[in-house]
Scaffold this active site. Structure first.
Site, PDB file in Angstrom:
ATOM      1  CB  ALA A   1      -0.911   0.007   1.224  1.00  0.00           C
TER       2      ALA A   1
ATOM      3  N   GLY B   1       1.106  -5.888   0.330  1.00  0.00           N
ATOM      4  CA  GLY B   1      -0.075  -5.815  -0.527  1.00  0.00           C
ATOM      5  C   GLY B   1       0.132  -6.439  -1.892  1.00  0.00           C
TER       6      GLY B   1
END
Length: 265
Positions: A66, A117
């Site tokens: 992220a 992520g």
């Protein structure tokens, strides 16, 4: 349809080759998530598309985690909302889940680092072919936990014991190591990744892809609904910020030093 952070190339046999291109580091931003969702909608509803392959334009990174700076800056919009952080987690979960639920095969052609992520997105794909880089859920090294489906999908994929080890120790695995434990489908020579991914995609495309989509739905049912676990994950991700550990972990990350979670009183 036009995209800011990815390109779609329609190849023979109904293969859609999706290249993520979000410089400088291919971080998961809100713009990228919007593009990914639109991509999933476009390709999922197109009967001419039989198989989807997702890869990266970045020479070293498949997909970074992220956009932490962006998340911190955007956190202001959740001021006064006690579930604001959980909503940010759920936002990423929902984006990746769109690919997990596509009624056709999805292949991640991992051509570089897929940590945090990036690994969670790869886990949402049906198959993972990997050339170079490392893969793993490394969030605990920041005082966080995987918050985009990783705790749920990794456990379903390789079992609780191994998932716990990888998550707690924030392990970064080479392609061969990842293949040996079932985290990826196949480790391939980096120079052959596109060729291998295309050959695998063509094999799938020549099959009964509509039946595969239905089988995928049934397989998901066999494992039980993932939604309750995703909700718990999002709330647990939010609770990490009450421990004080992300403050040290994120500061260390941005300063490029090892975090010091163990401190003398």
């Amino acid at each position: 349809m036009s995209y800011q952070t990815l390109h779609i190339e329609r190849r023979e046999k109904g293969i859609a080759w999706v290249t993520i291109d979000n410089p400088p580091a291919n971080a998961i931003s809100e713009t990228l998530m919007q593009d990914l969702e639109s991509c999933a909608e476009e390709l999922g509803s197109d009967d001419a598309v039989r198989v989807i392959v997702v890869t990266s334009a970045h020479p070293k990174t498949f997909l970074a985690g992220a956009d932490l700076k962006g998340m911190i800056m955007n956190g202001a919009q959740y001021a006064g909302d006690e579930n604001g952080i959980a909503k940010q987690s759920a936002r990423m979960q929902a984006c990746f889940d769109r690919f997990a639920k596509l009624p056709k095969p999805v292949i991640a052609a991992i051509n570089g680092y897929a940590l945090g992520g990036g690994c969670e997105f790869a886990l949402a794909c049906d198959f993972r072919l990997m050339g170079k880089g490392k893969i793993g859920l490394t969030e605990v090294s920041l005082g966080l936990i995987p918050g985009a489906g990783g705790t749920q999908r990794l456990t379903r994929l390789i079992g609780r014991a191994k998932a716990t080890e990888l998550i707690f120790l924030a392990k970064k695995l080479e392609a061969q190591e990842a293949q040996e434990i079932g985290l990826i489908t196949k480790a391939v020579p980096p120079e052959n990744l596109e060729q291998e991914a295309m050959a695998f995609a063509e094999q799938l495309a020549e099959g009964a892809v509509k039946a595969m989509g239905l089988a995928k739905r049934a397989i998901d049912r066999a494992e039980g609904p993932i939604e309750p676990g995703l909700e718990i994950e999002a709330l647990a991700f939010q609770d990490t910020f009450k421990t004080g550990e992300p403050g040290e972990g994120l500061q260390a990350f941005f300063l490029k030093r090892k975090p010091q979670f163990l401190r003398k009183k």
